[in-house]
Design a protein around this motif. Structure first.
Motif, short mmCIF file in Angstrom:
data_model
loop_
_atom_site.label_atom_id
_atom_site.label_comp_id
_atom_site.label_asym_id
_atom_site.label_seq_id
_atom_site.Cartn_x
_atom_site.Cartn_y
_atom_site.Cartn_z
N LEU A 94 40.35 46.63 28.87
CA LEU A 94 39.16 46.60 28.03
C LEU A 94 38.26 47.79 28.34
CD1 LEU A 94 38.34 42.82 28.58
CD2 LEU A 94 39.45 43.82 26.57
N ARG A 95 37.43 48.16 27.38
CA ARG A 95 36.45 49.23 27.60
C ARG A 95 35.34 48.72 28.50
NH1 ARG A 95 35.51 50.01 21.84
NH2 ARG A 95 33.46 49.39 22.48
N GLN A 96 34.83 49.59 29.35
CA GLN A 96 33.72 49.22 30.23
C GLN A 96 32.49 48.87 29.41
OE1 GLN A 96 33.11 52.23 33.20
NE2 GLN A 96 34.74 51.38 34.46
N LYS A 97 31.72 47.91 29.93
CA LYS A 97 30.46 47.46 29.33
C LYS A 97 30.62 47.03 27.88
CE LYS A 97 28.40 48.39 33.14
NZ LYS A 97 28.34 47.32 34.10
N SER A 98 31.76 46.42 27.55
CA SER A 98 32.00 46.01 26.17
C SER A 98 31.61 44.56 25.89
CB SER A 98 33.47 46.25 25.81
OG SER A 98 34.33 45.71 26.78
N PHE A 99 31.07 43.86 26.91
CA PHE A 99 30.63 42.47 26.74
C PHE A 99 29.27 42.29 27.39
CE2 PHE A 99 35.14 42.46 26.25
CZ PHE A 99 35.34 41.58 25.21
N ASP A 100 28.56 41.28 26.96
CA ASP A 100 27.24 40.97 27.54
C ASP A 100 27.38 40.09 28.78
OD1 ASP A 100 25.81 42.30 25.42
OD2 ASP A 100 26.35 40.60 24.16
N THR A 101 28.28 39.12 28.71
CA THR A 101 28.49 38.18 29.81
C THR A 101 29.98 38.02 30.04
OG1 THR A 101 26.50 36.92 29.27
CG2 THR A 101 28.13 35.80 30.62
N ALA A 102 30.36 37.98 31.31
CA ALA A 102 31.73 37.66 31.67
C ALA A 102 31.73 36.35 32.45
CB ALA A 102 32.34 38.77 32.54
N LEU A 103 32.57 35.44 32.02
CA LEU A 103 32.76 34.17 32.72
C LEU A 103 34.11 34.20 33.42
CD1 LEU A 103 31.81 31.64 29.90
CD2 LEU A 103 30.41 32.29 31.86
N ALA A 104 34.15 33.66 34.62
CA ALA A 104 35.41 33.50 35.35
C ALA A 104 35.29 32.20 36.11
CB ALA A 104 35.65 34.67 36.28
N ILE A 105 35.66 31.13 35.47
CA ILE A 105 35.47 29.80 36.05
C ILE A 105 36.81 29.32 36.63
CG2 ILE A 105 34.85 27.40 35.57
CD1 ILE A 105 32.92 28.53 33.44
N THR A 106 36.82 29.10 37.93
CA THR A 106 38.01 28.68 38.68
C THR A 106 39.14 29.70 38.50
OG1 THR A 106 37.32 26.43 38.11
CG2 THR A 106 39.36 26.64 39.30
N VAL A 107 38.81 30.97 38.71
CA VAL A 107 39.79 32.04 38.56
C VAL A 107 40.05 32.74 39.89
CG1 VAL A 107 40.25 34.29 37.48
CG2 VAL A 107 39.21 32.46 36.15
N PHE A 108 39.01 33.21 40.53
CA PHE A 108 39.16 34.01 41.73
C PHE A 108 39.11 33.15 42.98
CE2 PHE A 108 37.23 36.80 38.54
CZ PHE A 108 38.16 37.82 38.52
N GLU A 109 39.96 33.45 43.95
CA GLU A 109 39.91 32.74 45.22
C GLU A 109 38.71 33.19 46.03
OE1 GLU A 109 43.56 32.75 47.42
OE2 GLU A 109 44.74 32.36 45.63
N ARG A 110 38.35 34.44 45.89
CA ARG A 110 37.19 34.99 46.60
C ARG A 110 36.18 35.46 45.56
NH1 ARG A 110 38.22 39.49 50.35
NH2 ARG A 110 38.39 40.48 48.33
N LEU A 111 34.95 35.05 45.70
CA LEU A 111 33.93 35.43 44.72
C LEU A 111 33.71 36.93 44.69
CD1 LEU A 111 31.30 32.58 45.11
CD2 LEU A 111 32.79 33.03 43.16
N ASP A 112 33.91 37.61 45.81
CA ASP A 112 33.75 39.07 45.81
C ASP A 112 34.69 39.73 44.81
OD1 ASP A 112 31.78 38.92 47.72
OD2 ASP A 112 33.12 39.35 49.40
N VAL A 125 29.21 35.67 35.59
CA VAL A 125 29.10 34.29 36.06
C VAL A 125 30.50 33.89 36.51
CG1 VAL A 125 28.60 31.90 35.46
CG2 VAL A 125 27.26 33.75 34.43
N ALA A 126 30.64 33.55 37.78
CA ALA A 126 31.94 33.14 38.30
C ALA A 126 31.78 31.90 39.15
CB ALA A 126 32.55 34.27 39.13
N GLU A 127 32.81 31.08 39.19
CA GLU A 127 32.79 29.88 40.03
C GLU A 127 34.15 29.76 40.69
OE1 GLU A 127 33.81 26.03 41.40
OE2 GLU A 127 34.76 27.04 39.74
N THR A 128 34.13 29.46 41.96
CA THR A 128 35.35 29.16 42.67
C THR A 128 35.02 28.33 43.90
OG1 THR A 128 37.38 30.07 43.57
CG2 THR A 128 35.40 31.28 44.08
N LEU A 129 35.87 27.39 44.21
CA LEU A 129 35.69 26.55 45.38
C LEU A 129 34.29 25.97 45.49
CD1 LEU A 129 37.67 28.75 47.93
CD2 LEU A 129 38.51 26.80 46.62
N GLY A 130 33.70 25.64 44.35
CA GLY A 130 32.38 25.01 44.34
C GLY A 130 31.22 25.95 44.57
#
Length: 139
Positions: A94-112, A125-130
Motif C-alpha cells: 500500500l502507499r504510505q499515509k493512504s488511510f486515516d486509521t489502521a486497525l490490527a485487532i488480535t494480529v501482532f504478538e508484540r504491540l511494538d 489502533v492495535a490489540e493483542t494479549l489484552g
C-alpha cells in the motif's frame, strides 16, 4: 511466502468456517472498544478475519486485509461489496499515509510490531494479549 506465514495462513484457513462461533463475540467487543479511536473516513483493517468489523465501521471506506484466503471468503460472504486484500501484515503493498486509521485487532504478538502500520495511517489502533496500543501509546 515464508514458512511461518504459510503456517499461519493455513491455520486460519482451517478455522475460518467456525471462527465467528468461537471468537465472534470477543472480537466484536474489541471492535466496539476500538471505535473510540477510529478517526477519518479511510480505514485499514489488518487481520480483518471474517469481516466482523465491516458493519461497525460503516459508513467509512474500509480495506480489509488478511493473510487467510478462507477468512477473506467469509468476509466476502458477510459483505459482497467489501474491498479485500490478501496480504501479510508485515509486507503491505500500500502507499504510505493512504488511510486515516489502521486497525490490527488480535494480529501482532508484540504491540511494538504494530508500529509498522504507522507508515499507512496517522492513527494506529492495535490489540493483542489484552493490551492496546493507540497512536504509539500503550494502554
Amino acid at each position: 511466502m515464508n514458512y511461518y506465514v504459510e503456517r499461519v495462513a493455513e491455520y486460519y484457513d482451517k478455522l475460518a468456517n467456525i471462527y465467528d462461533e468461537l471468537y465472534g463475540q470477543e472480537q466484536t467487543v474489541k471492535y466496539l472498544k476500538a471505535l473510540a479511536y477510529v478517526k477519518g473516513s479511510r480505514i485499514l483493517d489488518v487481520g480483518c478475519g471474517t469481516g466482523l468489523g465491516l458493519g461497525l465501521l460503516s459508513p467509512r471506506y474500509v480495506l480489509c486485509v488478511d493473510i487467510s484466503l478462507g477468512m477473506l471468503r467469509r468476509a466476502t460472504a458477510r459483505n459482497p461489496d467489501a474491498d479485500l486484500l490478501l496480504a501479510d501484515a508485515y509486507l503491505l503493498p500500500l502507499r504510505q499515509k493512504s488511510f486515516d486509521t489502521a486497525l490490527a485487532i488480535t494480529v501482532f504478538e508484540r504491540l511494538d510490531d504494530a508500529r509498522a502500520l504507522a507508515d499507512f495511517a496517522e492513527v494506529v489502533v492495535a490489540e493483542t494479549l489484552g493490551r492496546w496500543l493507540v497512536s504509539g501509546a500503550k494502554i
